[in-house]
Design a protein around this motif. Sequence first.
Motif, short mmCIF file in Angstrom:
data_model
loop_
_atom_site.label_atom_id
_atom_site.label_comp_id
_atom_site.label_asym_id
_atom_site.label_seq_id
_atom_site.Cartn_x
_atom_site.Cartn_y
_atom_site.Cartn_z
N MET A 106 22.93 23.24 -14.60
CA MET A 106 23.48 22.07 -15.02
C MET A 106 24.99 22.19 -15.36
O MET A 106 25.85 21.15 -14.92
N ARG A 107 25.40 23.14 -15.92
CA ARG A 107 26.69 23.19 -16.21
C ARG A 107 27.73 23.39 -15.22
O ARG A 107 28.66 22.89 -14.89
N LYS A 108 27.13 24.34 -14.34
CA LYS A 108 28.06 24.92 -13.02
C LYS A 108 28.24 23.34 -12.24
O LYS A 108 29.20 23.21 -11.58
N ASN A 109 27.09 22.62 -12.31
CA ASN A 109 27.22 21.46 -11.42
C ASN A 109 27.74 20.18 -12.09
O ASN A 109 27.83 19.12 -11.43
N ASN A 110 28.09 20.36 -13.43
CA ASN A 110 28.63 19.04 -14.20
C ASN A 110 27.49 18.23 -14.06
O ASN A 110 28.08 16.69 -13.86
N GLU A 111 26.34 18.24 -14.34
CA GLU A 111 25.19 17.23 -14.07
C GLU A 111 25.70 16.19 -15.25
O GLU A 111 25.80 16.51 -16.52
N PRO A 112 25.17 14.86 -15.13
CA PRO A 112 25.20 13.96 -16.27
C PRO A 112 24.08 13.92 -17.08
O PRO A 112 23.11 14.73 -16.63
N HIS A 113 23.96 13.21 -18.15
CA HIS A 113 22.46 13.14 -18.78
C HIS A 113 21.95 14.20 -19.12
O HIS A 113 20.73 14.33 -19.00
N GLN A 114 22.84 15.33 -19.45
CA GLN A 114 22.10 16.70 -19.88
C GLN A 114 21.13 16.46 -20.94
O GLN A 114 20.01 17.21 -20.80
N THR A 115 21.49 15.73 -21.81
CA THR A 115 20.45 15.56 -23.09
C THR A 115 19.10 15.22 -23.01
O THR A 115 18.30 15.59 -23.04
N ARG A 116 19.16 13.93 -22.05
CA ARG A 116 17.97 13.28 -21.58
C ARG A 116 17.21 14.48 -20.83
O ARG A 116 16.00 14.20 -20.89
N PHE A 117 17.96 15.05 -20.03
CA PHE A 117 17.16 15.94 -19.20
C PHE A 117 16.41 17.22 -20.04
O PHE A 117 15.30 17.30 -19.66
N TYR A 118 17.18 17.70 -21.14
CA TYR A 118 16.50 18.75 -21.76
C TYR A 118 15.27 17.81 -22.54
O TYR A 118 14.24 18.52 -22.94
N ILE A 119 15.40 16.75 -23.11
CA ILE A 119 14.43 16.07 -23.92
C ILE A 119 13.17 15.97 -23.06
O ILE A 119 12.01 16.12 -23.51
N CYS A 120 13.45 15.30 -21.97
CA CYS A 120 12.44 15.08 -21.00
C CYS A 120 11.67 16.34 -20.51
O CYS A 120 10.21 16.45 -20.48
N PHE A 121 12.27 17.39 -20.37
CA PHE A 121 11.91 18.69 -20.11
C PHE A 121 11.00 19.19 -21.34
O PHE A 121 9.93 19.52 -21.05
N ALA A 122 11.23 18.82 -22.44
CA ALA A 122 10.59 19.37 -23.60
C ALA A 122 9.28 18.40 -23.85
O ALA A 122 8.03 18.99 -24.18
N ILE A 123 9.51 17.05 -23.42
CA ILE A 123 8.30 16.11 -23.70
C ILE A 123 7.14 16.69 -22.46
O ILE A 123 5.84 16.84 -22.83
N ALA A 124 7.81 16.69 -21.31
CA ALA A 124 6.80 17.22 -20.31
C ALA A 124 6.06 18.52 -20.45
O ALA A 124 4.90 18.85 -20.20
N MET A 125 6.97 19.41 -21.09
CA MET A 125 6.42 20.86 -21.62
C MET A 125 5.13 20.66 -22.44
O MET A 125 4.08 21.10 -22.50
N ALA A 126 5.33 19.41 -23.55
CA ALA A 126 4.42 19.53 -24.49
C ALA A 126 3.11 18.98 -23.85
O ALA A 126 2.05 19.34 -24.19
N SER A 127 3.37 17.89 -22.85
CA SER A 127 2.19 17.50 -22.34
C SER A 127 1.37 18.45 -21.26
O SER A 127 0.26 18.41 -21.17
N THR A 128 2.27 19.36 -20.76
CA THR A 128 1.77 20.31 -19.95
C THR A 128 0.71 21.35 -21.04
O THR A 128 -0.47 21.90 -20.57
N MET A 129 1.18 21.69 -22.09
CA MET A 129 0.33 22.31 -23.29
C MET A 129 -0.91 21.42 -23.33
O MET A 129 -2.08 22.30 -23.58
N GLY A 130 -0.72 20.41 -23.51
CA GLY A 130 -1.70 19.50 -23.85
C GLY A 130 -2.84 19.58 -22.84
O GLY A 130 -4.20 19.62 -23.01
#
Lengths: 504, 167, 129, 503
Positions: A106-130
């Motif tokens: 993400m840094r190398k590619n200068n992607e936008p919305h990185q925070t949203r990206f990590y938030i969604c990742f974390a939520i997705a992970m929580a649901s995967t655990m679920g």
Amino acid sequence: MMFALGPETVLQLILLVPGLGAILIGATNRFPNLRDALSLLIATALCALAVWLLLDHVAGGIARLQLTPIVQGLPILFVAEPIGLVFAVLASALWIVITAYSIGYMRKNNEPHQTRFYICFAIAMASTMGIALAGNLLTLFLFYEILTLSTYPLVVHHETDAARRAGRVYLGLLLSSSILFLLPAIIWTWFLAGTLDFTRGGILAGKIEGTQAAILFALFLFGAGKAALMPLHRWLPAAMIAPTPVSAFLHAVAVVKAGVFTILKVGVYIFGVGFLASVQASEWMLWVSAFSLIAASVIALGKDDLKARLAYSTIAQLAYVTMGVCLATVMGMVGGAMQLVTHALGKITLFMCAGAIYLATGKTRISDMRGLGRVMPFTFGAFLLGALSIIGIPPLGGAWSKWFLMMGASDAGHLAALGIWMLSSLLSLAYLIPLVARGFFLPLQEEEDRPQAQGREISVIRLARLREAPLWCVVPACITALLSVLVYFAGPAIAGFILPALGP
Amino acid sequence: MIIRLQNLLSVVMLSGVFSLLSAGMFVTLDAVDVAFTEAAVGAGLTTILFLGALALTGSAEKAPRQRSPLPLIVMAVLAAILIYGVIGLPPFGSADAPAHRYVMPEYISGTQTQIGIPNIVSAVLASYRGFDTLGETGVIFTAGIGVILLLRRRLAPRVSPPEDDAG
Amino acid sequence: MTGIDFILAHYNYSASIILMALGFYIVISRGNLIKKIVGLNLFQVSVFMLYISMGKVSGGTAPILTGKPELFSNPLPHVLILTAIVVGVATTAIGLALIVRIKDAYGVIEEDEILVMDRAREQLDARSG
Amino acid sequence: MILQHLAILQVMLPLLAAPLCVLSRSPLLAWGIAALAGLFALAGSFILFAQVLNAGVISYHIGNWAPPWGIEFRLDAANSFVLVVVSLVGAVCILYGRRSIEREIPEDDQPLFYTMLLLCFAGMLGVTSTGDAFNLFVFLEIFSLSSYVLVAMGAERDRRALTAAFTYLLLGTIGATFYVIGLGFVYALTGTLNMADMAVRITGMAGSGTLRVAFAFMIIGMGLKLAIFPMHLWLPNAYAFAPSIVTALLAGTATKVALYVLLRILFTIFSPAYPFESQTLQYLFLPLGLAGVFVASIVALFQQDVKRVLAWSSIAQSGYFLLGVSFASVGGLMASIVHLFNHAIMKSGLFLAVGCVVYRTGSCSIASFRGLGHKMPWTMAAFVIGGLSMIGIPATIGFTSKWYLILAALERGWWPVAIAIVAGSLLALFYFGRIIEAAYLQPSTDDSTITEAPLSMLAPMWMLTISCLALGIDSELTVSAARAAAEALFLDPHAGLPAHTGP
């Protein structure tokens, strides 16, 4: 410190950590370094918790957590059981890797919305655990849907028109299939059995017969749209529009795995291996998944875009799991579970390599990747290992899953399945290896192209400075490649861990 | 006639006459209180309201557009269903009808013993079913405030056009 | 009961039903809003007639106590209809107030013309939206 | 003392607060009065509901005249539950309304507007509480007349509100008159106006053609108010052009009250051994319900205005109620009542969110939603949650509704209906998907000054959103209440609450 925790607390933590993590990540929006460090930390903590739970289970502990009822008589329930634990450990471990990779990408590619990206990742992970630790079908369904929703922003990350279209296909297909097929299947099961708890030996024995059982089973298989069974596979190639870490996450860690995991759980704990075999509910679904397997492999052969080729390869590989379950033998189920693990490791490697190639060279088409192996030896080496594992060549993890599946087929007396798998291994060899061969053995494309056009001058200059992708991207790929090798040696242990859960 | 006429003024007057006639009919049916009310409110007040509205809107109806048979059919069906329903009713004027055997006698005796005024209708209205009357007051209040709310805009027209309150 | 008897026994009901149907017909078939309200009025008044007819007892008198035992018509429908008349007027009042406002806003009180204007507006909205 | 008379105070207080609002010249004071009355009604309804669950049916004899001579307020598990729904949504809407009304209604009209709002509210409470069929009509008219006026108040924004209100008035009055005709027939046969008493005296009249006609008229009358599929014509325009707060209130309560009355007619008045009733349900309600779900959902797909999308979705949801009722089983009825509660919460939450958008942008076309996901994050988050709930994603209350509806369909063995229900929710996915996609993924067209709605609007709206989630995760409360209500209606309409149910 860790060992002072009770299993129930750990279960709670394992769901809370990524959830709270999402909030923390959101709070550290302004401090990218802190945010990324936090993401890594959460991933590591989650993995530690999952491992703790696994060890606890090996030691004979029974972790169980019951929360409020969603509908009367059906609480949100979490139970640690072998298949789920394997999935949880696998997913959380790969989350660490993929987080590290994302930070680089993400840094190398200068992607936008990185925070949203990590938030969604974390939520997705929580649901995967679920999903992994769900104790009944309804809980699983709940997290299954949350997973779909939380990955949607990842798929449409770029917010372009193309991304929006892809997002529509993604959300439309996954939500439709789950509402249209999975939900009725669940309610039907509840209506028949009066329970939805995952129970050793299944809960449906004697409650449903013949054709109806076959219909119910088909509803489950198509309902788990994340497993990308052939008519419902369109979302997977569509989702390729997303950044590569997302693709890796979808293909290896969470989404598709959640799909086949659901099918596995239904086969083992809802129908039960013995009952499934006795009512022959899965016979025709076996052919559907076989078709899916061969068709996807053939399509993959024709794709020049690397990520698209990998996507179709995923569809094919998922069909292995479905077929394993449809065989309705113990060994078939073990093979399915093993395939879940080894494919995750293999495919995540391939995707991270694809991302690394793109980052370093900007190339996405296989035909353009001639000779790149010479400048990016680590990336291509990792790719080779991953590919071999997926094809199923020892000493790589994939060999075990194929082995158990074959055993399952012969237990069931299903010689046709054996033939299909042989064919598909050949096909996978054909669509994965040429890339590596081109990368290592053909000369760099631009060298022969040089005399042709003046306009290429600039790109040639850039290509001259080609080198390996950033460390953050290459190292994770190498790690998972090595893990693929390690799994080969851990194969029997994993099978031995799962096996007791499959009996009646 | 009310259907056909295109002069709304005549229509309204005719409907007033109709109300008055119906009031007369109520008298023959022993419903004197209702007849009074209908004459005053139905024939009187309503007609005044209509006239007021006509004064504000103009009184000619446009020629009716292409007739479709649908309303006629609907009307016929409605009438048929109602007549089917009426068949099961106790014959007109029969003293044995359930409606006259149950509850109603208590009102008559109750009015004598408990309320003590001669008009049974008033007695029921004010005491047994007094709550309905309260509700009725509520309805009038609602209508009154409603009409004020609807028409005060008209009396004090605002300058600003309706569309530009965005933002 | 023969046919004639039957009709005789129910004539009041039938009359009010025919009026009711006429009123309803005006409401649904006429385009002029005021006429619709007139129809609605007619519809309601005929329902009142139905009620009052139900309350009639042959040979009975108006339900007013005169001291001697008598046969009374049923007072309850009268009570109900007193309330209903008021409700009817209230509805008429609101309806007419609405018509006045509609006249102000559209300049006409014919249903089909208003419909044409609204359609045009909708198409405009659709194009701009 | 107060507790003893709570049943009547509950209705009377808002009714009496209405004239107070007229007297108060300042909008703020009027709002304060209305809010107090709303909160009182809310608290009262909760207390009454608890009382009914603990101690059984509450029968309040107005003026101490015993029914059937006097008018009775009769609260059983069914209508006390509806009372909670109505007062909850009503109170939240009034609390929310201050800023929204400031924006949409001229200042000098506001006290009268609050008066109307209170009358409408009181009317609905009265309809719900009363045990007398004619008294019900009177309250129905208070509620209807005030809602016609309230809808017409949208004329400040768009003149089409007037015609919408007029159509609503015509159809509403026809509906009410039909109800009165039906009631007249029943009265002629039974001699009573008390609903419970009617049920007792109807027993044994099953073959009567008159009763059949009465049944039909009362059902059609209420069907018009409920906007059952072919009788829905008034609803989309009325919802689309009414002031936001009115739309939210009507969507959350009006159809619910009408549904309640429908249930009363079906299961209390006409229930005793009525042989053709189940066939009516099966051959009339079932197809109408299905048609409503599909036609309305498909129409909703093509609307350009968010209020209209939601309005058509409301018609579709009425179809679901009807399906639940048509199963003619406790399970189906319970599903309908659960859905009644849930739909009130989520739909008024959605309309409140739209109200916030109107407050800031002045428009509610889908185009004006573009980019709002970033500009009004809290509003849009509430909208998304409401939308997910309408689709039936687990952990929202909408899921609970769907679950019980499908389960009830399977119990009857009507699996095609079960399929239709899930297919219907799929359509909801598409029409909400369009709006949400516009809000989050399309760049806003212009006007960067748009900011989040004020807290005084967000807070009440989020109360609904949070209960939408909380009751979705733990549905024990709603479901057991709905079960008690369904059993009260279905099993034993005369004795009220059966002994074995309770919290």
